[in-house]
Design an enzyme around this catalytic site. Structure first.
Site, PDB file in Angstrom:
ATOM      1  N   ASP A  25     -15.909   9.664   6.296  1.00 59.39           N
ATOM      2  CA  ASP A  25     -14.858   8.640   6.233  1.00 59.39           C
ATOM      3  C   ASP A  25     -13.520   9.354   6.346  1.00 59.39           C
ATOM      4  OD1 ASP A  25     -14.961   5.489   5.101  1.00 59.39           O
ATOM      5  OD2 ASP A  25     -13.004   6.461   4.985  1.00 59.39           O
ATOM      6  N   ARG A  39       0.817  -1.219   0.000  1.00 59.09           N
ATOM      7  CA  ARG A  39       0.000   0.000   0.000  1.00 59.09           C
ATOM      8  C   ARG A  39       0.853   1.272   0.000  1.00 59.09           C
ATOM      9  NH1 ARG A  39      -5.145  -1.197   2.928  1.00 59.09           N
ATOM     10  NH2 ARG A  39      -6.037  -2.879   1.712  1.00 59.09           N
TER      11      ARG A  39
END
Ligand SMILES: C[S@@+](CC[C@H](N)C(=O)[O-])C[C@H]1O[C@@H](n2cnc3c(N)ncnc32)[C@H](O)[C@@H]1O
Length: 286
Positions: free
Chosen positions: A158, A47
């Site tokens: 979020d 990632r």
């Protein structure tokens, strides 16, 4: 003398070590409450490697020094570490419960000119948000449009801004929305080529905000309904308990909290929340 950092298998020595993984884990935990268990070392590598490259840093070690100093880059790293997997009508029993036990009261409040507030906390790319709003508007277009014209809002929040951008764009592959039972998708979405777009009446009720649940919440009012599902699985117990206690405080008396199938309310929040069904809680001072 410090021991040399342990290099992870398959990674060139000096680029990414077990120490770097431990440093990233500590940052993710402090910033966002996210726990990266030991087995996640390679996930963190995959990632973050593109961000390390883009930043011009030659090693993870120098990138970690960068994110310690640079809040914007740290934020990018945290976003890259989030898992945003979601889908329409996930955990159908929550929407069925909402439709039969909660919706009638909210529709009544809206019809009398009252305020209705919902929160999809950790909404990711919007599938939960739109499933909930379509369920609230219901199977009758005219009645649903009346609800949408009321003082009815859903906050979709979020930590991951890229996920929220997709939520706000409100466009999905046509097959994705099929998980929502008819007639809701037929009424509350509009075909757009191979895709569908969520109908304007539904979109008019949603507000989007990048928000770290682990930080301060700037919202003033309380919520009738909070969905926070499959978010707390990434947190440790003290973080979860603090969070659900804050959710309990953020609900109106009699308000509802829905959590993910593998999540539970524990700790001080249980003084305010009673179990109302599997992974469904209600503020008990109704
Ligand atoms: C697996 S998705 C769940 C989406 C949706 N609620 C569902 O159940 O399908 C988890 C979401 O939680 C968000 N998240 C993780 N930590 C967070 C935090 N500290 N604050 C806000 N959102 C967070 C992630 O960015 C991700 O989009």
């Amino acid at each position: 003398m410090l021991a040399a950092p342990e290099t992870l298998p398959g990674i060139s020595p000096g680029v990414y070590s077990a120490e770097d993984f431990a440093a990233v884990s500590a940052i993710a935990h402090a910033e966002a409450g996210i726990v990266l268990a030991e087995g996640k070392a390679m996930l963190v590598y995959s990632r973050l490697a593109p961000l390390v490259r883009d930043s011009g840093c030659a090693t993870f070690g120098s990138y970690i020094l960068r994110i310690r100093e640079d809040a914007a880059e740290r934020n990018r790293a945290i976003m890259a570490l989030t898992t945003n997997h979601t889908f329409f009508y996930r955990e159908a029993h929550h929407f069925e419960h909402f439709a039969s036990h909660v919706r009638p009261g909210l529709v009544d409040t809206a019809a009398r000119g009252g305020k209705v507030r919902l929160w999809s906390a950790g909404s990711s790319s919007g599938e939960e948000t739109w499933s909930l709003l379509m369920t609230l508007l219901g199977p009758d277009r005219a009645a649903g449009e009346r609800i949408a014209r009321g003082d009815v809002r859903l906050l979709a929040s979020d930590i991951a801004a890229h996920a929220l951008r997709k939520a706000e764009a409100a466009r999905y592959r046509a097959d994705e929305i099929k998980a929502v039972p008819e007639p809701l998708p037929r009424i509350w979405s509009v075909p757009a080529g191979d895709e569908v777009e969520i109908a304007p009446a539904v979109r008019s009720m949603a507000r989007f905000r990048t928000l770290n649940l682990h930080g301060p919440w700037p919202m003033q009012g309380k919520f009738d309904v909070i969905f926070c599902r499959n978010v707390m699985i990434y947190f440790d117990n003290p973080t979860k308990e603090r969070l659900v206690a804050r959710f309990a405080e953020a609900l109106v008396p009699g308000g509802w909290l829905y959590v993910g199938h593998s999540e539970r309310v524990t700790g001080p929040a249980l003084q305010m929340l009673a179990t109302a069904g599997p992974t469904i809680y209600r503020r008990s001072d109704a």
